[in-house]
Design an enzyme around this catalytic site. Structure first.
Site, PDB file in Angstrom:
ATOM      1  N   ASP A  15      34.604  38.879  44.078  1.00 61.43           N
ATOM      2  CA  ASP A  15      35.863  39.370  43.497  1.00 61.43           C
ATOM      3  C   ASP A  15      35.812  40.888  43.310  1.00 61.43           C
ATOM      4  OD1 ASP A  15      33.973  38.733  41.410  1.00 61.43           O
ATOM      5  OD2 ASP A  15      35.558  38.993  39.936  1.00 61.43           O
ATOM      6  N   THR A 196      42.765  36.541  34.166  1.00 66.19           N
ATOM      7  CA  THR A 196      42.191  36.355  35.521  1.00 66.19           C
ATOM      8  C   THR A 196      42.227  34.894  35.945  1.00 66.19           C
ATOM      9  OG1 THR A 196      39.867  36.100  34.816  1.00 66.19           O
ATOM     10  CG2 THR A 196      40.683  38.348  35.145  1.00 66.19           C
ATOM     11  N   LEU A 242      40.698  35.499  40.921  1.00 71.57           N
ATOM     12  CA  LEU A 242      40.312  36.832  41.392  1.00 71.57           C
ATOM     13  C   LEU A 242      40.239  37.760  40.180  1.00 71.57           C
ATOM     14  CD1 LEU A 242      42.069  37.429  44.826  1.00 71.57           C
ATOM     15  CD2 LEU A 242      39.686  36.883  44.329  1.00 71.57           C
ATOM     16  N   HIS A 243      39.094  37.673  39.483  1.00 71.56           N
ATOM     17  CA  HIS A 243      38.939  38.419  38.233  1.00 71.56           C
ATOM     18  C   HIS A 243      39.122  39.938  38.436  1.00 71.56           C
ATOM     19  CE1 HIS A 243      37.156  34.790  36.459  1.00 71.56           C
ATOM     20  NE2 HIS A 243      36.313  34.738  37.478  1.00 71.56           N
ATOM     21  N   ASP A 244      38.204  40.526  39.187  1.00 74.76           N
ATOM     22  CA  ASP A 244      38.131  41.987  39.245  1.00 74.76           C
ATOM     23  C   ASP A 244      39.332  42.667  39.900  1.00 74.76           C
ATOM     24  OD1 ASP A 244      35.748  41.796  37.906  1.00 74.76           O
ATOM     25  OD2 ASP A 244      34.502  42.035  39.695  1.00 74.76           O
TER      26      ASP A 244
END
Ligand SMILES: [Ca+2]
Length: 313
Positions: A15, A196, A242-244
């Site tokens: 991510d 997220t 998709l955290h980042d």
């Protein structure tokens, strides 16, 4: 408006890779002054290698990459191969990088870069444990006034924990570093699991990446294919969060996100709740607000932006 100057501090991580690709694809919005790596998802040698692999994949090989801290400030490193695979970037079969790391330490790069830029003009984008950022702020407190904002991925309130029952991974790995950052007085925007976990790569969203037909589009589809196994099993969700990329998307389209300006404190002592982000979402204390804690996003708008930008690389 001139593009925002940013430094991406990262522990790739699939991510993280997507977050970096989104930034590199968006020069009219963000000017990536450098990428600094930190130990987190996997050890530092691998996060530093993965950062170079990602830059080569993007075709943007002129962004300097510096390796940083190889362990948290006050405890042993905890990694997350169970999520990201042995390399940290499992999924696509990407070549070893030929791009070299810069000489020098990431923390020195952060300090020197901030001192050379006008006050309030550089945004820090931490996508991993906050060790490099906290070390820089501790060693050179004067750099704080050069920071425009810190937009970071970390923490959770409603979603609570993903590495312990109460802690999110990035904060848990180095709670002391997080505590320093959250007490720095710098304007902070937080992308916790609460948001997220709403940025899920469904099958149709992943098909859109793959349909780009480019090396970047195909690699991103393969990364999220790998990454989603873990979350589908754990949460029964419809795809990988998709955290980042929420961090870099926020820099480009802040209007896609909503949150609250609240007090957030970090638990640094309790064995039971170490690394918990104690977020006063409901305003039940009189502690001063120190962060904008994001709670929701326009997921369709987020994925439309991501697909359009990745298609440029
Ligand atoms: Ca990360």
């Amino acid at each position: 408006m001139a593009p925002r100057k940013i430094i991406i501090d990262t522990d790739p991580g699939q991510d993280d890779a997507v977050a970096i690709l989104l930034a590199l694809a968006s020069p009219e919005d963000v000017d990536v002054l450098g990428i600094t790596t930190v130990a987190g998802n996997v050890p530092l040698d691998l996060t530093s290698k993965n950062a170079r692999i990602i830059c080569e994949l993007s075709g943007k090989v002129d962004v300097p990459i510096y390796a940083g801290c190889d362990r948290p400030l006050g405890r042993d490193l905890v990694t997350a191969e169970h999520v990201h695979g042995k390399t940290g970037l499992d999924g696509p079969d990407l070549p070893d990088p030929t791009l070299q790391l810069q000489d020098g330490h990431a923390v020195d790069f952060i300090i020197d870069t901030l001192r050379n830029e006008a006050p309030g003009t550089v945004t820090l984008c931490p996508l991993g444990p906050l060790t490099n950022i906290a070390t820089a702020l501790t060693r050179a407190p004067d750099i704080a006034e050069h920071v425009q904002q810190i937009v970071l991925m970390g923490g959770a309130y409603f979603e609570v924990g993903n590495i312990t029952p109460t802690a999110e991974f990035n904060i848990y790995v180095d709670p002391q570093a997080a505590d320093i950052v959250f007490k720095s007085g710098i304007d902070i925007v937080v992308m916790p699991l609460d948001v997220t976990h709403k940025a899920l790569v469904t099958k149709s969203r992943n098909d859109a990446f793959r349909s780009l037909g480019t090396p970047v589009g195909i690699a991103v589809a393969q990364m999220t294919d790998f990454f989603e196994r873990f979350d589908k099993e754990k949460y029964g969700s419809t795809g990988a969060p998709l955290h980042d990329p929420c961090v870099t998307a926020y820099l480009i389209r802040p209007d896609l996100f909503t949150g609250r300006h609240i007090n957030v404190e970090i638990e640094t002592e309790s064995e039971l709740t170490l690394g918990m982000t104690v977020a006063d979402w409901w305003g039940v204390t009189d502690r001063a607000a120190n962060a904008t804690f994001i709670g929701d996003l326009d997921a369709d708008g987020f994925f439309a932006l991501l697909t359009e930008r990745l298609g440029r690389l």
